[in-house]
Design a protein around this motif. Structure first.
Motif, PDB file in Angstrom:
ATOM      1  N   GLN A  46       0.582  -0.931  -0.038  1.00 27.80           N
ATOM      2  CA  GLN A  46       0.020  -0.154   0.200  1.00 27.80           C
ATOM      3  C   GLN A  46       0.631   1.328  -0.127  1.00 27.80           C
ATOM      4  O   GLN A  46       0.419   2.311  -0.517  1.00 27.80           O
ATOM      5  CB  GLN A  46      -0.570  -0.427   1.169  1.00 27.80           C
ATOM      6  CG  GLN A  46      -2.058  -1.478   1.549  1.00 27.80           C
ATOM      7  CD  GLN A  46      -2.797  -1.403   2.650  1.00 27.80           C
ATOM      8  OE1 GLN A  46      -2.486  -1.590   3.323  1.00 27.80           O
ATOM      9  NE2 GLN A  46      -4.206  -0.663   2.273  1.00 27.80           N
ATOM     10  N   THR A  47       1.768   0.962   0.793  1.00 31.24           N
ATOM     11  CA  THR A  47       3.250   2.324   1.252  1.00 31.24           C
ATOM     12  C   THR A  47       3.761   2.848  -1.664  1.00 31.24           C
ATOM     13  O   THR A  47       3.463   3.479  -1.087  1.00 31.24           O
ATOM     14  CB  THR A  47       4.286   2.011   1.674  1.00 31.24           C
ATOM     15  OG1 THR A  47       3.777   1.467   2.652  1.00 31.24           O
ATOM     16  CG2 THR A  47       5.542   3.111   1.177  1.00 31.24           C
ATOM     17  N   ALA A  48       3.594   1.480  -1.350  1.00 34.20           N
ATOM     18  CA  ALA A  48       4.250   1.714  -2.963  1.00 34.20           C
ATOM     19  C   ALA A  48       2.923   2.729  -3.829  1.00 34.20           C
ATOM     20  O   ALA A  48       3.398   3.264  -4.332  1.00 34.20           O
ATOM     21  CB  ALA A  48       4.440   0.029  -3.024  1.00 34.20           C
TER      22      ALA A  48
ATOM     23  N   ARG B 219       0.676   6.657  -6.694  1.00 39.57           N
ATOM     24  CA  ARG B 219      -0.433   7.339  -6.833  1.00 39.57           C
ATOM     25  C   ARG B 219      -0.487   8.383  -6.458  1.00 39.57           C
ATOM     26  O   ARG B 219      -1.477   9.593  -7.208  1.00 39.57           O
ATOM     27  CB  ARG B 219      -1.615   6.926  -6.418  1.00 39.57           C
ATOM     28  CG  ARG B 219      -3.310   7.416  -6.875  1.00 39.57           C
ATOM     29  CD  ARG B 219      -4.250   6.092  -6.036  1.00 39.57           C
ATOM     30  NE  ARG B 219      -4.788   6.569  -4.551  1.00 39.57           N
ATOM     31  CZ  ARG B 219      -3.509   5.733  -3.734  1.00 39.57           C
ATOM     32  NH1 ARG B 219      -3.754   4.577  -4.099  1.00 39.57           N
ATOM     33  NH2 ARG B 219      -3.903   6.029  -2.009  1.00 39.57           N
ATOM     34  N   SER B 220       0.447   9.851  -5.569  1.00 38.67           N
ATOM     35  CA  SER B 220       0.128  10.765  -5.495  1.00 38.67           C
ATOM     36  C   SER B 220       1.189  11.304  -5.051  1.00 38.67           C
ATOM     37  O   SER B 220       1.623  12.237  -4.814  1.00 38.67           O
ATOM     38  CB  SER B 220      -0.974  10.765  -3.899  1.00 38.67           C
ATOM     39  OG  SER B 220      -0.236  10.028  -2.490  1.00 38.67           O
ATOM     40  N   GLY B 221       2.373  10.428  -4.934  1.00 30.99           N
ATOM     41  CA  GLY B 221       3.770  10.785  -4.675  1.00 30.99           C
ATOM     42  C   GLY B 221       3.820  11.072  -3.313  1.00 30.99           C
ATOM     43  O   GLY B 221       4.825  11.542  -3.045  1.00 30.99           O
ATOM     44  N   ILE B 222       3.240  10.859  -2.392  1.00 29.40           N
ATOM     45  CA  ILE B 222       3.385  10.407  -1.080  1.00 29.40           C
ATOM     46  C   ILE B 222       3.891  10.074  -0.446  1.00 29.40           C
ATOM     47  O   ILE B 222       3.614   8.756  -1.099  1.00 29.40           O
ATOM     48  CB  ILE B 222       1.871  11.541   0.026  1.00 29.40           C
ATOM     49  CG1 ILE B 222       1.132  12.371  -0.681  1.00 29.40           C
ATOM     50  CG2 ILE B 222       2.679  10.653   1.013  1.00 29.40           C
ATOM     51  CD1 ILE B 222       0.177  12.479  -0.892  1.00 29.40           C
ATOM     52  N   LYS B 223       5.276   9.605  -0.070  1.00 28.54           N
ATOM     53  CA  LYS B 223       5.359   8.315   0.836  1.00 28.54           C
ATOM     54  C   LYS B 223       5.223   8.770   2.357  1.00 28.54           C
ATOM     55  O   LYS B 223       5.689  10.043   3.166  1.00 28.54           O
ATOM     56  CB  LYS B 223       7.285   8.589   0.513  1.00 28.54           C
ATOM     57  CG  LYS B 223       8.330   7.026   0.849  1.00 28.54           C
ATOM     58  CD  LYS B 223       9.768   7.323   0.610  1.00 28.54           C
ATOM     59  CE  LYS B 223      10.261   6.795   1.117  1.00 28.54           C
ATOM     60  NZ  LYS B 223      10.663   5.882   0.795  1.00 28.54           N
ATOM     61  N   PRO B 224       4.940   7.746   3.001  1.00 29.68           N
ATOM     62  CA  PRO B 224       4.473   7.892   4.947  1.00 29.68           C
ATOM     63  C   PRO B 224       6.013   8.356   5.452  1.00 29.68           C
ATOM     64  O   PRO B 224       6.873   7.986   5.163  1.00 29.68           O
ATOM     65  CB  PRO B 224       3.993   6.311   5.094  1.00 29.68           C
ATOM     66  CG  PRO B 224       3.393   6.239   3.260  1.00 29.68           C
ATOM     67  CD  PRO B 224       4.468   6.567   2.338  1.00 29.68           C
ATOM     68  N   GLY B 225       5.848   9.031   6.151  1.00 30.86           N
ATOM     69  CA  GLY B 225       7.012   9.326   7.045  1.00 30.86           C
ATOM     70  C   GLY B 225       6.371   9.427   8.831  1.00 30.86           C
ATOM     71  O   GLY B 225       5.547   9.994   8.963  1.00 30.86           O
TER      72      GLY B 225
END
Ligand code: NDP
Length: 288
Positions: A22-24, A29-35
């Motif tokens: 889901q992270t990938a 999809r949105s260019g967001i990497k969880p941080g």
């Protein structure tokens, strides 16, 4: 051993695999990497080990980690300034403040300053209030992991008699609320509970979180119960054991979680899950 094992290592790996996927997808999809920002103050070796394990687990699933290790002499104002900065940092979706904090720092003030939108540990009063209402946003990691473990057995929670031993704000109370919201009939026990063995024997689902080695013995458990052991206790010979006397209790229970290898790995997996979910919410709002 008669009971089935609720294997936290296996279950947490399944959860981590899903999180990695889901992270990938979120990144594509949105260019967001969880941080996740991991804040650690002082030199406590156990805290350093916990944070290292959490950071490794994040990196393995593609979650960005901002590591903030501060000296034991850090003042309350310095720590609050860091939290304030992290609250406004668009790359950060979860903030973890490793406890305990040094004596000069008021933990409650610091934890309350963490934005409820980035409260990956689920300790903020706003998120506790949401849980009480039955509309949780961030749920505390250990209780959330306990529920996933019970659900993994396939034994339905609805309508069951559940007993939670321990009423701390971080484990016992939230576990009890989560079971209640899943329509269990819940009894919460503590150090003043009368005839604890009899209450425990009434449980179809028994969750133990007191911090007393092998406290729950076989005579306190009914045949066929689901037993989740949250406790982590170090014995004189350096071994880690739970609050439940594992071998004899596993002769009576239908399902039982071990220590180590039970709730511990699930707690870390839920921290990753909370960080991912926070980043997904941020993506839903169109921001980072
Ligand atoms: P706390 O010390 O905050 O709370 C302990 C609770 O147990 C209290 O409510 C206390 O009652 C109750 N209690 C103590 N002795 C007895 C007794 N003899 N009979 C009945 N109840 C009793 O502990 P935590 O909730 O923070 O942690 C509990 C355990 O879980 C610890 O071993 C901890 O290390 C472990 N833990 C494990 C985690 C993991 O990831 N695996 C995460 C968090 C905790 P009262 O309120 O009356 O004092």
């Amino acid at each position: 051993m008669a009971a089935h094992l609720i294997d936290g290592k296996v279950l947490s790996q399944t959860v981590r695999d899903q999180i990695a996927k889901q992270t990938a997808e979120l990144l594509a999809r949105s260019g967001i990497k969880p941080g996740l920002a991991a804040v650690l103050v002082g030199d406590d070796p156990a805290s350093h080990l916990y944070v290292k394990n959490k950071e490794k687990a994040c990196e393995a699933v593609g979650i960005y980690v901002a590591d903030h290790k501060l000296p034991a002499s850090t003042t309350q104002n310095e720590l609050m300034a860091l939290i304030d900065k992290l609250n406004r940092d668009a790359q950060i979706h979860g903030i973890l403040v490793q406890l305990p904090l040094p004596k000069q720092i008021d933990s409650k003030v610091v934890l309350d300053l963490v934005s409820p939108d980035k409260d990956a540990d689920g300790f903020h009063p706003y998120n506790i209030g949401r849980l009480v209402e039955g509309h949780p946003v961030f749920e505390a990691c250990t209780p959330k992991g306990v529920i996933k473990m019970i659900e993994s057995t396939g034994v339905g929670i609805e309508g069951k008699r559940a007993v939670v031993v321990g009423r701390s704000n971080i484990v016992g109370k939230p576990v009890a609320l989560m079971l209640l919201h899943r329509n269990a009939t819940v009894t919460v026990c503590h150090s003043k509970t009368k005839d604890l063995p009899a209450v425990c024997r009434s449980a179809e689902i028994l969750v133990v979180a007191i911090g007393k080695a092998r406290f729950v013995t076989a005579d306190m458990v009914s045949d066929g119960a689901v037993v989740v052991d949250v406790g982590v206790n170090r014995t004189a010979d350096g071994k880690f054991v739970g609050d439940v006397d594992f071998e004899p209790v596993s002769q009576k229970a239908a399902w039982i979680s071990p220590v180590p290898g039970g709730v511990g790995p699930m707690t870390i997996a839920m921290l990753l899950q909370n960080t991912l979910e926070s980043a997904q919410r941020a993506a839903g709002k169109g921001g980072h």
